[in-house]
Design a protein around this motif. Structure first.
Motif, short mmCIF file in Angstrom:
data_model
loop_
_atom_site.label_atom_id
_atom_site.label_comp_id
_atom_site.label_asym_id
_atom_site.label_seq_id
_atom_site.Cartn_x
_atom_site.Cartn_y
_atom_site.Cartn_z
N ASN A 287 26.76 -10.28 -18.42
CA ASN A 287 27.45 -9.06 -17.95
C ASN A 287 26.97 -8.72 -16.54
OD1 ASN A 287 28.69 -8.81 -20.39
ND2 ASN A 287 27.42 -7.15 -21.16
N ASN A 288 25.65 -8.82 -16.33
CA ASN A 288 25.07 -8.48 -15.02
C ASN A 288 25.55 -9.43 -13.94
OD1 ASN A 288 23.66 -6.30 -15.92
ND2 ASN A 288 21.77 -7.44 -16.33
N LEU A 289 25.55 -10.74 -14.27
CA LEU A 289 26.01 -11.72 -13.28
C LEU A 289 27.46 -11.43 -12.89
CD1 LEU A 289 24.71 -15.24 -14.41
CD2 LEU A 289 24.09 -13.95 -12.38
N ALA A 290 28.26 -11.09 -13.90
CA ALA A 290 29.68 -10.80 -13.65
C ALA A 290 29.80 -9.54 -12.78
CB ALA A 290 30.42 -10.61 -14.97
N ALA A 291 29.11 -8.47 -13.18
CA ALA A 291 29.22 -7.19 -12.46
C ALA A 291 28.79 -7.33 -11.00
CB ALA A 291 28.38 -6.14 -13.17
N LYS A 292 27.70 -8.10 -10.79
CA LYS A 292 27.19 -8.29 -9.41
C LYS A 292 28.22 -8.98 -8.53
CE LYS A 292 22.24 -8.67 -9.83
NZ LYS A 292 21.18 -9.58 -10.20
N ASN A 293 29.13 -9.71 -9.18
CA ASN A 293 30.10 -10.50 -8.42
C ASN A 293 31.54 -10.00 -8.59
OD1 ASN A 293 28.55 -12.86 -7.13
ND2 ASN A 293 27.70 -12.71 -9.20
N GLY A 294 31.65 -8.73 -8.98
CA GLY A 294 32.98 -8.12 -9.08
C GLY A 294 33.86 -8.66 -10.19
#
Ligand SMILES: C[S@@+](CC[C@H](N)C(=O)[O-])C[C@H]1O[C@@H](n2cnc3c(N)ncnc32)[C@H](O)[C@@H]1O
Length: 224
Positions: free
Chosen positions: A185-192
């Protein structure tokens, strides 16, 4: 009696002598399931609505265990595969030749770091089959930056991950990592991007009677 002995000799030989393709695809996984895994990957993408006109990036494409039917299906030039091991890409090229698919002009990319890959293409579909759980965390972070940069606005990135609470291990020269949903989730959020949990591999029809069928979860990432 003779027929039974012949049958036994044949089955034993089959177990010992591996076919050319079993040897090739053993570079990316268990040799006895290469065909099953090939068919699963292609059917999965078709189920998600893959179109011949899509431009697809197969991250960690390896020996094209999954890539061959994708190349066959997609329009000329629309398949891209990338991997960090030259040896598996060489085997992939042999696989393309054996399948007489050179005319489809697949693009195979050898690279060392995601940050150095600069392609003149945007992808509707990005796919990383059994790849994310072989990436160290910093490599996973740059992989997601690459995906965010290369994914078309309405495109989707599909990847299976290990979500069980196990200790990390090793597979050939790569790690085998187990990460939480929060990590992705964090990796996704960091990259929009946002994440949809599609279910376990077993729920998606991947039934090889191994623990990995239930341990591995398929995720779908889309741009917010
Ligand atoms: C288990 S294999 C899966 C290969 C292919 N996706 C398939 O299903 O047949 C994992 C692949 O990821 C590749 N790989 C490992 N680290 C990578 C990285 N940092 N970037 C790209 N590919 C990587 C390996 O070389 C290997 O070919």
């Amino acid at each position: 009696m003779f027929n039974k002995t012949l049958f036994l000799v044949r089955t034993t030989l089959k177990k010992i002598v591996k076919s050319k393709q079993e040897i090739r695809h053993a570079l990316v996984g268990a040799p006895n399931v290469w065909k099953y895994t090939r068919e699963f990957q292609f059917q999965f993408l078709l189920d998600q609505g893959l179109q011949k006109t899509d431009t697809l990036m197969d991250i960690g494409c390896g020996t094209l265990r999954g890539g061959i039917p994708m190349i066959q299906y997609l329009n000329k030039g629309n398949y891209y595969g990338m991997d960090v091991r030259d040896q598996v890409l060489d085997e992939g090229r042999k696989e393309i030749k054996a399948a007489k698919l050179e005319d489809k002009k697949p693009n195979l990319i050898s690279f060392d770091h995601f940050s150095e890959v600069d392609l003149d293409a945007q992808f509707n579909v990005m796919f990383a089959f059994s790849v994310l759980f072989h990436l160290e965390d910093d490599i996973a972070a740059s992989c997601f930056q690459f995906v965010a940069k290369s994914l078309a606005k309405n495109g989707a990135f599909y990847a299976n991950v290990n979500m069980d609470d196990f200790e990390d291990g090793n597979w050939v020269e790569f790690p085998v990592v187990f990460r939480s949903q929060e990590f992705y989730n964090n990796l996704a959020a960091k990259n929009g991007m946002e994440v949809l949990v599609m279910g376990s591999m077993l729920e998606l029809g991947h039934d090889t009677k191994k623990n990995s069928d239930t341990q591995q979860i398929m995720l779908k990432f889309t741009k917010v």
